[in-house]
Design an enzyme around this catalytic site. Structure first.
Site, mmCIF file in Angstrom:
data_model
loop_
_atom_site.group_PDB
_atom_site.id
_atom_site.type_symbol
_atom_site.label_atom_id
_atom_site.label_comp_id
_atom_site.label_asym_id
_atom_site.label_seq_id
_atom_site.Cartn_x
_atom_site.Cartn_y
_atom_site.Cartn_z
ATOM 1 N N ASP A 54 0.841 -1.194 0.000
ATOM 2 C CA ASP A 54 0.000 0.000 0.000
ATOM 3 C C ASP A 54 0.875 1.241 0.000
ATOM 4 O OD1 ASP A 54 -2.754 1.371 0.650
ATOM 5 O OD2 ASP A 54 -1.305 2.211 2.069
ATOM 6 N N SER A 77 -9.817 5.357 1.266
ATOM 7 C CA SER A 77 -9.150 5.414 2.556
ATOM 8 C C SER A 77 -9.881 6.485 3.350
ATOM 9 C CB SER A 77 -7.673 5.781 2.379
ATOM 10 O OG SER A 77 -6.993 5.789 3.614
ATOM 11 N N TYR A 109 3.412 10.082 -0.715
ATOM 12 C CA TYR A 109 4.452 9.544 0.168
ATOM 13 C C TYR A 109 5.815 9.824 -0.460
ATOM 14 C CZ TYR A 109 0.730 6.832 2.493
ATOM 15 O OH TYR A 109 -0.405 6.443 3.161
#
Length: 327
Positions: free
Chosen positions: A51, A152, A56
């Site tokens: 994931d 999410s 990120y």
């Protein structure tokens, strides 16, 4: 390693999978080569689901996964996320055009024509009530840009609303010993609707490893330094929203319940896997030893009923008043 079905995708994914937030950034210093060693070790141990998200490390995490895939022959399923690149991160930014741009960028970072699983990245609450957003995701599936989509979420209510959409395959949500509300309100529905549940922050930002102390210090670029009060993103993403000292005190009580042969972190991960609705937990791992300890949790025996009850009692007394009704 054990495997569970992810929604209606037909995939069976490792119940301990790999959360790639930490190898991207905001968890202190990280070296790409060390991260890759940890990721390779995860695959060695049977992990087949990673994931990540486009934010990120501004794509760094996605590009590391691209390298990993190029160096392995095993089938590796990858979930990424879109939406948090918006500035400001507002509901009106969740347009077809913006989402398509984010998806195309992730396809390039990951080196694929079709993303395996695209998740909206904790969008503002009004997005869940915008059918056009989910219609756009369905269209991206039809166009071959994404294979499946999910969400999410920050709140249980958002998870419930998202799964009103029949093509929602997965919900990623914070679920750990310190955040038990999803099991009370959402998991039965997820089972009925055959929606995969991806449990993030299963170790409560490291608190549930039992290794943190009152004098522990974190680097300036670590969210455990700068986001304890929600300065950068939702407060619940850091230590599950539990005040640091309260978390430490609860951990000391939990420590007395750990079965012989388990570490505190393994106990916390095994606790997450006790819920049948959970497809997988996605702990992070910047080092090989962390990955090895995490993956071992898959093969431990079930936690006895009386121990589960004792965990719930500690939660109800110490943690529930702090977080339960907020998320």
């Amino acid at each position: 390693m054990n495997y569970r079905p992810l929604g209606r995708t037909g995939w069976n994914v490792s119940d301990i999978s790999f959360g790639a937030w930490a190898v991207g950034g905001t968890w202190g210093p990280v070296e790409d080569e060390e991260s890759l060693k940890a990721m390779h070790r995860a695959v060695d141990l049977g992990v087949n689901f990673f994931d990540t998200a486009d934010v990120y490390g501004d794509g760094r995490s996605e590009r590391l996964i691209r390298r990993l895939r190029a160096e392995r022959s095993e089938e590796i399923h990858v979930a990424t996320k879109a939406g948090r690149r918006l500035n400001p991160h507002a509901a009106e930014g969740y347009t077809r055009e913006n989402l398509e741009a984010f998806i195309d960028r992730s396809r390039e970072n990951l080196g694929v024509d079709t993303l395996d699983l695209l998740q909206l990245h904790c969008p503002p609450n009004p997005v869940y009530y915008e059918p056009d957003v989910f219609g756009a995701l369905d269209d991206f599936v039809s166009a071959g840009k994404i294979r499946y989509w999910g969400v999410s979420v920050e709140k249980v209510e958002e998870a419930i609303k998202a799964t009103d959409n029949p093509n929602c395959q997965s919900v990623q949500i914070i679920f750990n010993i310190f955040r038990q509300r999803p099991a009370d309100l959402f998991f039965d529905l997820a089972l009925v609707r055959q929606v995969g549940v991806i449990a993030r922050i299963p170790l409560s930002s490291g608190m549930l490893t039992g290794k943190l102390r009152p004098d522990s210090r974190f680097d300036a670029d670590d969210h455990r330094t700068f986001n304890r009060e929600g300065a950068a993103f939702d407060k619940g993403e850091t230590f599950s929203g539990v005040p640091y000292q309260a978390g430490l005190e609860a951990v000391e009580e939990l420590r007395q319940l750990i079965p012989s042969g388990m570490t505190m972190g393994q106990f916390a991960l095994r606790w997450v896997l006790m819920s049948d609705a959970v497809t997988c937990a996605i702990p992070g791992g910047k080092r090989v030893d962390q990955v090895e300890q995490n993956c071992a949790a898959s093969d431990f025996d079930r936690i006895p009923v009386e121990v589960m009850a004792a965990v719930r009692e500690i939660y109800n007394e110490r943690i529930r008043p702090l977080v339960h009704d907020r998320w």
